[in-house]
Design a protein around this motif. Structure first.
Motif, mmCIF file in Angstrom:
data_model
loop_
_atom_site.group_PDB
_atom_site.id
_atom_site.type_symbol
_atom_site.label_atom_id
_atom_site.label_comp_id
_atom_site.label_asym_id
_atom_site.label_seq_id
_atom_site.Cartn_x
_atom_site.Cartn_y
_atom_site.Cartn_z
ATOM 1 N N ASP A 120 48.598 21.123 49.728
ATOM 2 C CA ASP A 120 47.607 22.186 49.910
ATOM 3 C C ASP A 120 46.417 22.047 48.961
ATOM 4 N N LEU A 121 46.555 21.188 47.963
ATOM 5 C CA LEU A 121 45.424 20.963 47.046
ATOM 6 C C LEU A 121 44.407 20.005 47.653
ATOM 7 N N ILE A 122 44.823 19.313 48.713
ATOM 8 C CA ILE A 122 43.990 18.266 49.289
ATOM 9 C C ILE A 122 43.398 18.716 50.623
ATOM 10 N N GLY A 123 42.180 18.316 50.896
ATOM 11 C CA GLY A 123 41.579 18.545 52.201
ATOM 12 C C GLY A 123 40.814 19.847 52.314
ATOM 13 N N PRO A 124 40.126 20.035 53.431
ATOM 14 C CA PRO A 124 39.296 21.218 53.638
ATOM 15 C C PRO A 124 40.102 22.499 53.441
ATOM 16 N N GLY A 125 39.462 23.481 52.848
ATOM 17 C CA GLY A 125 40.117 24.761 52.645
ATOM 18 C C GLY A 125 40.914 24.839 51.358
ATOM 19 N N TRP A 126 40.872 23.807 50.544
ATOM 20 C CA TRP A 126 41.687 23.841 49.313
ATOM 21 C C TRP A 126 41.248 24.961 48.381
ATOM 22 N N LYS A 127 39.956 25.253 48.382
ATOM 23 C CA LYS A 127 39.475 26.319 47.505
ATOM 24 C C LYS A 127 40.044 27.665 47.945
ATOM 25 N N ALA A 128 40.150 27.841 49.263
ATOM 26 C CA ALA A 128 40.714 29.089 49.776
ATOM 27 C C ALA A 128 42.202 29.173 49.432
ATOM 28 N N ARG A 129 42.899 28.043 49.494
ATOM 29 C CA ARG A 129 44.334 28.069 49.194
ATOM 30 C C ARG A 129 44.584 28.322 47.705
ATOM 31 N N VAL A 130 43.686 27.803 46.879
ATOM 32 C CA VAL A 130 43.789 28.056 45.444
ATOM 33 C C VAL A 130 43.476 29.533 45.152
ATOM 34 N N TRP A 131 42.517 30.062 45.895
ATOM 35 C CA TRP A 131 42.214 31.490 45.747
ATOM 36 C C TRP A 131 43.436 32.321 46.158
ATOM 37 N N ALA A 132 44.078 31.917 47.253
ATOM 38 C CA ALA A 132 45.276 32.634 47.715
ATOM 39 C C ALA A 132 46.357 32.600 46.630
ATOM 40 N N ALA A 133 46.432 31.500 45.895
ATOM 41 C CA ALA A 133 47.412 31.401 44.807
ATOM 42 C C ALA A 133 47.100 32.434 43.731
ATOM 43 N N TYR A 134 45.803 32.671 43.511
ATOM 44 C CA TYR A 134 45.428 33.706 42.542
ATOM 45 C C TYR A 134 45.842 35.088 43.061
ATOM 46 N N GLU A 135 45.604 35.311 44.349
ATOM 47 C CA GLU A 135 46.013 36.588 44.953
ATOM 48 C C GLU A 135 47.521 36.780 44.767
ATOM 49 N N ALA A 136 48.276 35.699 44.917
ATOM 50 C CA ALA A 136 49.738 35.783 44.819
ATOM 51 C C ALA A 136 50.187 36.229 43.432
ATOM 52 N N THR A 137 49.399 35.912 42.409
ATOM 53 C CA THR A 137 49.808 36.296 41.054
ATOM 54 C C THR A 137 49.805 37.809 40.867
ATOM 55 N N HIS A 138 49.111 38.541 41.725
ATOM 56 C CA HIS A 138 49.101 39.997 41.599
ATOM 57 C C HIS A 138 50.335 40.625 42.217
ATOM 58 N N ASN A 139 51.100 39.805 42.934
ATOM 59 C CA ASN A 139 52.416 40.248 43.381
ATOM 60 C C ASN A 139 52.383 41.520 44.229
ATOM 61 N N GLY A 140 51.356 41.662 45.036
ATOM 62 C CA GLY A 140 51.298 42.814 45.926
ATOM 63 C C GLY A 140 50.789 44.090 45.295
ATOM 64 N N LYS A 141 50.440 44.036 44.003
ATOM 65 C CA LYS A 141 49.915 45.247 43.376
ATOM 66 C C LYS A 141 48.454 45.459 43.766
ATOM 67 N N PRO A 142 48.061 46.720 43.918
ATOM 68 C CA PRO A 142 46.678 47.002 44.320
ATOM 69 C C PRO A 142 45.686 46.507 43.268
ATOM 70 N N ILE A 143 44.653 45.854 43.733
ATOM 71 C CA ILE A 143 43.562 45.467 42.835
ATOM 72 C C ILE A 143 42.295 45.347 43.667
ATOM 73 N N SER A 144 41.222 45.939 43.172
ATOM 74 C CA SER A 144 39.985 45.925 43.953
ATOM 75 C C SER A 144 39.284 44.587 43.821
ATOM 76 N N ARG A 145 38.486 44.272 44.814
ATOM 77 C CA ARG A 145 37.729 43.025 44.765
ATOM 78 C C ARG A 145 36.728 43.054 43.609
ATOM 79 N N GLU A 146 36.214 44.241 43.351
ATOM 80 C CA GLU A 146 35.266 44.376 42.250
ATOM 81 C C GLU A 146 35.943 44.014 40.930
ATOM 82 N N ARG A 147 37.180 44.467 40.785
ATOM 83 C CA ARG A 147 37.937 44.188 39.569
ATOM 84 C C ARG A 147 38.189 42.669 39.444
ATOM 85 N N MET A 148 38.555 42.045 40.572
ATOM 86 C CA MET A 148 38.802 40.596 40.531
ATOM 87 C C MET A 148 37.523 39.847 40.186
ATOM 88 N N GLN A 149 36.401 40.347 40.678
ATOM 89 C CA GLN A 149 35.137 39.695 40.336
ATOM 90 C C GLN A 149 34.898 39.764 38.835
#
Length: 311
Positions: A120-149
């Motif tokens: 998943d680190l290779i090929g088109p969309g890798w940046k999105a998959r890495v971003w998804a990995a960051y989302e996963a670290t929040h473990n389903g807890k609410p967090i606003s996009r503004e806060r993530m920014q």
DNA sequence: AGAGTAGCCTATCTAGACAT
DNA sequence: ATGTCTAGATAGGCTACTCT
């Protein structure tokens, strides 16, 4: 095939990967090579065979041309150092996460690692998959996009773009407050820290909270050595006079800033279990805060939204 | 012949503006 | 709150070239 001995899974600090994924970082490929090298170094020796790393990368679909560019990027950013063994074989020395983060100009490595597939680190969309990995670290807890920014400096529009590409699932959250409907006019008139207030069918006041997001692209890994990596990084920054003011609170809480004195006076905590809630209460007790919100997960509504009860 | 590389070309990405 | 569009910028693939 001789590829089968190569690791299928890698672990990384998504905050570092996001930094590398910035167009201007010039280390997108170099950083991914570093992650692959770390995965290859299962013994923790601190170095890997250059030829073996190349084979690993090529087995994942990296072209020879890409390999050439990536290793140059990794060298330019001190993510690998070439040394030749007496046997004639070339080895790449790998820095620790904290030192690597320093080289890449990160302000921190975050608090969590994530685990994902190497492919998943290779090929088109890798940046999105890495971003998804960051989302996963929040473990389903609410967090606003503004806060993530604020945390990782990725614009909200880019977050949406990445989430859509990686198929991250979004769920709305609603809080059931302690106040009843008849106190709503007062809340509206005198103001409240709660946003988007409305009267629930059960007569209590409800409030829309930030969304939760879920993905199966990455798993949240343990806290691992994040503290140690951050300590290393911050020590190096101090030595260079680069130390930045950091948040007083961990990422599990959401500090807001009081406009009048620039102090953190407000935290919001979401807890999935009573045990988590009790731990949060203990944590809050030590912090001497003037205001805080605490919620415990209640149930999943018919609409799919999550409902949290104010404690 | 085969490995490595320069440079062109295209696909993809960023992030603001606007629309719904 | 989200989705769509876009100009400009970057990354990656392809091919022909050099060198041994």
């Amino acid at each position: 095939m001789t590829d089968t001995h190569f690791p299928e899974r890698v672990t990384l600090y998504p905050v570092m990967a996001i930094r590398a994924a910035r167009r201007s970082s010039r280390v997108g490929g170099g950083y991914r090579l570093y992650v692959l090298a770390k995965a290859l170094d299962t013994q923790g020796r601190g170095s890997v065979s250059r030829d073996e790393l190349r084979e690993y990368a090529l087995s994942l679909g990296v072209s020879p041309r890409q390999w050439q560019r990536w290793i140059i990027e990794a060298r330019n950013n001190d993510l690998v150092t070439d040394v030749q063994r007496a046997s004639g074989e070339w080895e790449l020395i790998l820095p620790s996460a904290g030192v690597a983060a320093y080289s890449m100009g990160c302000d921190g490595v975050g608090t969590r690692k994530a685990e994902m597939s190497a492919a998943d680190l290779i090929g088109p969309g890798w940046k999105a998959r890495v971003w998804a990995a960051y989302e996963a670290t929040h473990n389903g807890k609410p967090i606003s996009r503004e806060r993530m920014q604020k945390i990782v400096n990725v614009p909200v529009s880019t977050q949406r773009y990445r989430d859509a590409q990686a198929g991250v699932v979004r769920q709305q959250n609603y809080a059931k407050l302690k106040a009843k409907a008849d106190s709503l006019p007062g809340l509206v008139e005198f103001g409240t820290r709660h946003k988007a207030l409305y009267v629930r069918k059960d007569g209590y006041i409800g409030s829309r909270k930030p969304d939760s997001r879920f993905t199966d692209i990455a798993l949240r890994a343990g806290k691992g050595r994040a503290r140690k990596a951050n300590a290393t990084l911050h020590r190096m920054q101090r030595n260079d006079g680069l130390s930045l003011m950091r948040q007083a609170l961990s990422q599990d809480v959401t500090p807001e800033t009081d406009a009048t004195n620039d102090q953190s006076v407000y935290v919001r905590l979401f807890n999935f279990t009573p045990a988590q809630r009790r731990a949060s209460e203990r944590k809050i007790a030590k912090l001497d805060l003037s205001r805080r919100d605490l919620y415990e997960f209640s149930h999943k509504a018919k609409s799919g939204s999550l409902v949290w009860v104010e404690c």
